[in-house]
Design a protein around this motif. Structure first.
Motif: not given
Length: 257
Positions: A45, A48-49, A163, A165, A167, A215, A218, A227, A229
């Motif tokens: 996570l 991905a973010l 974003r 997302v 998941v 994720p 996103s 996923g 990112g």
């Protein structure tokens, strides 16, 4: 795909999980990644973010009167909701950015009751604008995330700092059932761990404390990513996701930025 309320929160406003029908082309593109070897969810996570960039909340873009006027087209319940949102944001003005973010998260989690699209809209999948959700007083996971997204961007948060997302959410603790779900991610500074705005858990938590989430992909108004990112999916989010394109247009028509 159906959504069902989380057993622990089924009686609470905002309690629920959502499993939406993903766009077919994107599902094919991401299926292998979705089913691939698992890594720690919190690490995934965070990876991905991480879209870092500094963030300073302002209210210059926020035009509450225009949004209240637009709510008239939707109905009296939407007007009441828009007025309540205006009051909530006025009370948050001048406070720390995380207090404001948490306030927006809490407002919609408390204001809207969880409801499946099939029951709320008579459709398998419908992405509602913030005023549509306030008029119905109900939402599924996408609708919660969308309402928070457009409220924050209208408060002055750049789209690139947020974003939506998709998941995989593990329900009920380790080993529990896995459901598709949507959350909103917020970035406080360039390399900082993002915070997760979620209708399942109202407390604002950094991604590292959401080990129940992994994720898949996103997106925001400016792009769409796999996923991890850093890998962009070909084409824009509005090109790949017609539901996103439609709700983006409706929300902007209502005065959201």
């Amino acid at each position: 795909m159906p959504c069902t309320p989380h057993p622990a929160t089924a009686r609470l406003p905002g309690g629920g999980r959502c499993a939406s029908r993903l766009r077919a082309a994107l599902r094919r593109a991401l299926a292998r990644r979705f089913a691939g070897a698992a890594r720690p969810a919190s690490r995934l996570l965070r990876a991905a973010l991480l879209v870092g960039l500094g963030l300073s909340l302002t209210v210059q873009a926020w035009d509450p009167e225009r949004i209240v006027q637009a709510a008239v087209r939707h109905g009296e319940t939407a007007v009441q909701g828009a007025r309540a949102l205006r009051l909530a944001l006025a009370a948050l003005a001048g406070q720390d950015d995380l207090v404001q973010i948490a306030g927006v998260n809490e407002f919609f989690n408390r204001r809207l009751l969880f409801r499946e699209d099939a029951d709320n809209w008579g459709q398998a999948d419908y992405w509602a604008s913030p005023l549509e959700s306030l008029q119905r007083g109900m939402a599924d996971c996408e609708d919660y995330a969308i309402a928070k997204y457009f409220t924050l961007t209208s408060m002055g948060v750049p789209h690139r700092k947020l974003r939506l997302v998709y998941v995989r959410a593990v329900m009920g603790g380790p080993g529990g059932a896995v459901q598709a779900h949507m959350v909103l991610a917020y970035y406080r500074s360039p390399e900082a761990e993002p915070y997760v705005l979620d209708n399942l858990i109202t407390e604002l938590r950094p991604a590292g404390r959401r080990q129940d989430l992994t994720p898949v992909f996103s997106f925001n108004a400016e792009g769409i990513w796999e996923g991890v990112g850093s890998v962009a999916v070909a084409g824009s989010a509005t090109e790949r996701l017609s539901l996103w394109r439609d709700v983006l247009a409706r929300s902007r028509q209502d005065g959201f930025q």
